[in-house]
Design a protein around this motif. Structure first.
Motif, mmCIF file in Angstrom:
data_model
loop_
_atom_site.group_PDB
_atom_site.id
_atom_site.type_symbol
_atom_site.label_atom_id
_atom_site.label_comp_id
_atom_site.label_asym_id
_atom_site.label_seq_id
_atom_site.Cartn_x
_atom_site.Cartn_y
_atom_site.Cartn_z
ATOM 1 N N ALA A 9 1.041 -1.213 -0.097
ATOM 2 C CA ALA A 9 -0.033 0.075 -0.062
ATOM 3 C C ALA A 9 0.827 1.257 0.193
ATOM 4 N N SER A 10 1.711 1.426 0.626
ATOM 5 C CA SER A 10 2.807 2.478 0.817
ATOM 6 C C SER A 10 3.567 2.655 -0.674
ATOM 7 N N GLU A 12 2.364 1.623 -3.548
ATOM 8 C CA GLU A 12 1.400 2.173 -4.485
ATOM 9 C C GLU A 12 0.956 3.567 -4.342
ATOM 10 N N LYS A 13 0.896 3.943 -2.898
ATOM 11 C CA LYS A 13 0.853 5.379 -2.726
ATOM 12 C C LYS A 13 2.081 6.327 -3.167
ATOM 13 N N ALA A 14 3.311 5.878 -3.086
ATOM 14 C CA ALA A 14 4.344 6.500 -3.607
ATOM 15 C C ALA A 14 4.117 6.538 -5.405
ATOM 16 N N HIS A 16 1.700 6.249 -7.089
ATOM 17 C CA HIS A 16 0.615 7.114 -7.482
ATOM 18 C C HIS A 16 0.943 8.851 -7.453
ATOM 19 N N LYS A 17 1.664 9.094 -6.248
ATOM 20 C CA LYS A 17 2.338 10.369 -6.366
ATOM 21 C C LYS A 17 2.997 11.071 -7.228
ATOM 22 N N ARG A 18 3.920 9.800 -7.591
ATOM 23 C CA ARG A 18 4.898 10.201 -8.719
ATOM 24 C C ARG A 18 4.173 10.304 -10.162
ATOM 25 N N THR A 31 -1.226 6.090 -16.480
ATOM 26 C CA THR A 31 -2.585 6.243 -15.910
ATOM 27 C C THR A 31 -3.511 5.539 -16.238
ATOM 28 N N TRP A 34 -2.547 1.950 -15.076
ATOM 29 C CA TRP A 34 -2.504 1.819 -13.685
ATOM 30 C C TRP A 34 -3.918 1.590 -13.305
ATOM 31 N N LYS A 40 -2.048 -3.272 -12.799
ATOM 32 C CA LYS A 40 -1.598 -2.758 -11.314
ATOM 33 C C LYS A 40 -0.905 -3.584 -10.511
ATOM 34 N N LEU A 94 9.701 8.218 0.101
ATOM 35 C CA LEU A 94 9.449 6.980 0.540
ATOM 36 C C LEU A 94 10.579 6.141 1.149
#
Length: 137
Positions: A9-10, A12-14, A16-18, A31, A34, A40, A94
């Motif tokens: 999850a961390s 995936e969050k990183a 998404h942020k990128r 996108t 993803w 994904k 991250l």
């Protein structure tokens, strides 16, 4: 290569942020893929998580172990994927603590892996029937 357990999850969050800061056309390309659950999952499991493992373990492994892990990691990167993953090697928030003591030659080896695969795809895509679709038609 499941030698390191990093929270997906961390990661995936990183990612998404990128993606939010990716330039066009990489942002649109990544996108679109993803958003597809199978892509994904495969991207995280086969490309991003092994990269995190290599960054995390790469500073303590001996040269032979690192080289073997790099050789075992047989994946192909599209240009947009390489753009998403490059900050994980170079110093995204991250992973900064994990990246801190990674030897520069191993950082370069990981960056080369992204580029090598991307160059191979670029060469192959010039003869691919899908090439005209990327011209914005």
């Amino acid at each position: 290569m499941k030698l390191f357990s990093f929270p997906a999850a961390s990661l995936e969050k990183a990612i998404h942020k990128r993606v939010l800061t990716l330039p066009s056309p990489h942002k649109e390309w990544f996108t679109e893929r993803w958003a597809q659950k199978p892509y994904k999952k495969a991207f995280v499991e086969n490309k991003a998580m092994p990269l995190v493992t290599l960054v995390a373990k790469g500073k303590t492994w001996d040269d032979a172990t690192f080289a073997e892990a790099m050789q075992d990691w047989d994946v192909t990167f599209y240009e947009a994927e390489a753009e998403v993953l490059r900050p994980l090697i170079q110093g995204d928030g991250l992973l900064q603590l994990m990246q801190k003591n990674l030897p520069p030659e191993r950082v370069q080896a990981l960056l080369d892996k992204l580029t090598l695969r991307r160059d191979a795809i670029a060469a192959a895509s010039t003869t691919s029937p899908e090439a005209p679709a990327s011209q914005g038609q």
